[in-house]
Write an enzyme that holds these catalytic residues in place. Structure first.
Site, PDB file in Angstrom:
ATOM      1  N   GLU A   1       0.827  -1.208   0.000  1.00 21.57           N
ATOM      2  CA  GLU A   1       0.000   0.000   0.000  1.00 21.57           C
ATOM      3  C   GLU A   1       0.867   1.265   0.000  1.00 21.57           C
ATOM      4  OE1 GLU A   1      -2.177  -3.014   2.715  1.00 21.57           O
ATOM      5  OE2 GLU A   1      -0.146  -2.609   2.003  1.00 21.57           O
TER       6      GLU A   1
ATOM      7  N   CYS B   1      -0.259   0.582   7.327  1.00 17.85           N
ATOM      8  CA  CYS B   1      -0.774   0.902   5.983  1.00 17.85           C
ATOM      9  C   CYS B   1      -2.181   1.487   6.036  1.00 17.85           C
ATOM     10  CB  CYS B   1      -0.752  -0.348   5.118  1.00 17.85           C
ATOM     11  SG  CYS B   1       0.919  -0.899   4.737  1.00 17.85           S
TER      12      CYS B   1
ATOM     13  N   MET C   1      17.751 -46.747  -8.011  1.00 18.73           N
ATOM     14  CA  MET C   1      18.022 -48.154  -8.268  1.00 18.73           C
ATOM     15  C   MET C   1      18.255 -48.870  -6.935  1.00 18.73           C
ATOM     16  SD  MET C   1      17.591 -47.988 -11.448  1.00 18.73           S
ATOM     17  CE  MET C   1      17.920 -49.691 -11.869  1.00 18.73           C
TER      18      MET C   1
ATOM     19  N   SER D   1      20.728 -42.650  -8.106  1.00 21.49           N
ATOM     20  CA  SER D   1      19.506 -41.903  -8.421  1.00 21.49           C
ATOM     21  C   SER D   1      19.737 -40.690  -9.315  1.00 21.49           C
ATOM     22  CB  SER D   1      18.827 -41.435  -7.125  1.00 21.49           C
ATOM     23  OG  SER D   1      19.679 -40.562  -6.415  1.00 21.49           O
TER      24      SER D   1
ATOM     25  N   TRP E   1      20.665 -38.966 -12.887  1.00 24.52           N
ATOM     26  CA  TRP E   1      19.527 -38.089 -12.592  1.00 24.52           C
ATOM     27  C   TRP E   1      18.259 -38.757 -13.085  1.00 24.52           C
ATOM     28  CZ3 TRP E   1      20.187 -34.055  -9.515  1.00 24.52           C
ATOM     29  CH2 TRP E   1      21.437 -33.444  -9.446  1.00 24.52           C
TER      30      TRP E   1
ATOM     31  N   ARG F   1      12.555 -24.475  -4.215  1.00 27.83           N
ATOM     32  CA  ARG F   1      13.441 -24.182  -3.087  1.00 27.83           C
ATOM     33  C   ARG F   1      13.463 -22.688  -2.782  1.00 27.83           C
ATOM     34  NH1 ARG F   1      18.910 -27.857  -4.059  1.00 27.83           N
ATOM     35  NH2 ARG F   1      17.922 -29.920  -3.830  1.00 27.83           N
TER      36      ARG F   1
ATOM     37  N   GLU G   1      12.586 -32.698   0.981  1.00 26.18           N
ATOM     38  CA  GLU G   1      13.286 -33.402  -0.093  1.00 26.18           C
ATOM     39  C   GLU G   1      14.033 -34.544   0.569  1.00 26.18           C
ATOM     40  OE1 GLU G   1      15.184 -31.430  -3.403  1.00 26.18           O
ATOM     41  OE2 GLU G   1      14.730 -29.490  -2.502  1.00 26.18           O
TER      42      GLU G   1
ATOM     43  N   THR H   1      11.524 -43.088   3.466  1.00 30.03           N
ATOM     44  CA  THR H   1      11.201 -43.240   4.883  1.00 30.03           C
ATOM     45  C   THR H   1      10.638 -41.956   5.469  1.00 30.03           C
ATOM     46  OG1 THR H   1      12.911 -44.943   5.166  1.00 30.03           O
ATOM     47  CG2 THR H   1      12.100 -43.846   7.156  1.00 30.03           C
ATOM     48  N   LEU H   2      11.349 -40.842   5.304  1.00 31.41           N
ATOM     49  CA  LEU H   2      10.871 -39.572   5.836  1.00 31.41           C
ATOM     50  C   LEU H   2       9.627 -39.101   5.094  1.00 31.41           C
ATOM     51  CD1 LEU H   2      10.991 -37.076   7.579  1.00 31.41           C
ATOM     52  CD2 LEU H   2      12.832 -36.179   6.122  1.00 31.41           C
TER      53      LEU H   2
END
Length: 371
Positions: free
Chosen positions: A54, A86, A165, A170, A172, A186, A304, A308-309
């Site tokens: 504003e 404001c 795998m 992993s 890419w 991110r 990321e 498991t997490l």
């Protein structure tokens, strides 16, 4: 409301979006001032400590603000913080009408800015395009209303739902365009959370690696910031030399109360920030983690991590949004899966998702979904 109100509010929302990567911990807000159907001033909030939307719009309008209508994506603040209120600025400028997309969920403001404007004889209307305004600030709203951040989980998989795998390889899975898109995720996040398993396997950087000209609304490197990098590490086994602890920006290792005191001392001796939360040798409880991050004014969290997490957060109902990049290849049934969810044994146990967006990013498909 009149026929032109929606168009001007849409313009204010587009302005607010320019602060997507820079306003932390404040909300993203845009403002448009209109007199006799003509835009006479506009602005958006760029960064905490700098003028609000504003005030920027009023500065652009000057004397033309008198008698104008202000379109604001969030209720004008009514308290003195690092910048002046404001609502007072709009009153002093002689604005005749204010159209607000949504009331501010911040208890310091909620309803007070609107009341101050009305007490000054200014007509105020609330609720135009509220859903779009809320979508701009999911983390700020969640933190103010529920005391925890908005949690987004990013995953990359093959078309058969595999993330690595069997050997753990992993890089890419997805293409360059998808990886650039992750950098934008991110950049809009206030914290990135991963697990000790990912740190051990990949020694990731977990930082923003994109130039300011690759981010909408960011025209200077000084506006770029690194999100807080958080490692969940129940026994505090993180190597003090891990990349994510040594890069510019802040990092935090979160252990459980079962962590040995000696390991805590070792990390602190290496000047690594450490917090302990409820948990055991295998896990850190996630709800206290989110409360801790909210206390640090974290609005949006990006997980990321490995299955498991990611599975623990999804199973606990703590993920608000999934962003899954699906690459056009197959990795086979011996490769690792997307989530570890041992409690799902029958079709009735399935976790239902609502897909909110589906689009191509380079050669990959980006699926955005909410549980």
């Amino acid at each position: 409301m009149n026929a032109g109100d929606s168009g001007f509010m849409a313009r204010a929302l587009r302005l607010a979006e320019r602060g997507l990567y820079t306003t932390h911990p404040n909300p993203r807000v845009g403002c448009v001032l209109v007199s006799d159907g003509e835009v006479v001033g506009e602005g958006w909030h760029r960064r905490a400590g700098e003028p609000h939307a504003e005030r920027n719009a009023l500065a652009a309008a000057g004397g033309r603000a008198r008698g104008a209508t202000a379109y604001v994506t969030l209720e004008p603040c009514s308290h003195q913080g690092r910048t002046p209120a404001c609502s007072e600025g709009l009153i002093e400028a002689g604005v005749a009408r204010v159209v607000v997309a949504m009331q501010d969920p911040n208890p310091l403001v909620s309803g007070r800015g609107i009341a101050a404007l009305r007490s000054a004889g200014i007509g105020v209307e609330v609720g135009l395009m509220e859903a779009a305004a809320r979508a701009l600030n999911p983390g700020f709203i969640r933190r103010m209303e529920q005391g925890r951040p908005w949690v987004r989980c990013k995953l990359a998989m093959s078309l058969d739902g595999r993330t690595a795998m069997a050997s753990g390889e992993s890089k890419w899975i997805t293409g360059e365009a998808a990886r650039l898109d992750v950098q934008r995720l991110r950049a809009r996040s206030d914290a990135i959370v991963t697990g000790i398993g990912t740190v051990r396997a990949d020694d990731p950087a977990m930082n923003v690696r994109i130039a300011s000209d690759g981010l909408y609304g960011v025209d200077s490197e000084e506006y770029l910031r690194q999100p807080l990098r958080v490692v969940l590490d129940p026994l505090l086994e993180t190597d003090p030399g891990a990349r994510l602890l040594r890069l510019p920006g802040d990092a935090l290792v979160v252990g459980s109360l079962a962590a040995p005191a000696a390991r805590r001392a070792l990390l602190r001796q290496a000047r690594v920030a450490v917090e302990l939360l409820p948990g055991d040798e295998d896990r850190v409880e996630l709800e206290p983690l989110l409360e801790l991050l909210a206390g640090r004014q974290i609005n949006e969290v990006l997980i990321e991590a490995g299955p498991t997490l990611a599975g623990a957060a999804l199973g606990a109902g703590l993920i608000d949004e999934l962003v899954i990049y699906a690459a056009p290849h197959l990795m086979g049934d011996q490769a690792r899966g997307l989530f570890r969810l041992p409690g799902l044994v029958a079709m009735s146990d399935r976790i239902d998702l609502t897909i909110t967006d589906l689009r191509m990013v380079g050669r990959d498909v980006r699926i955005t979904a909410r549980p």
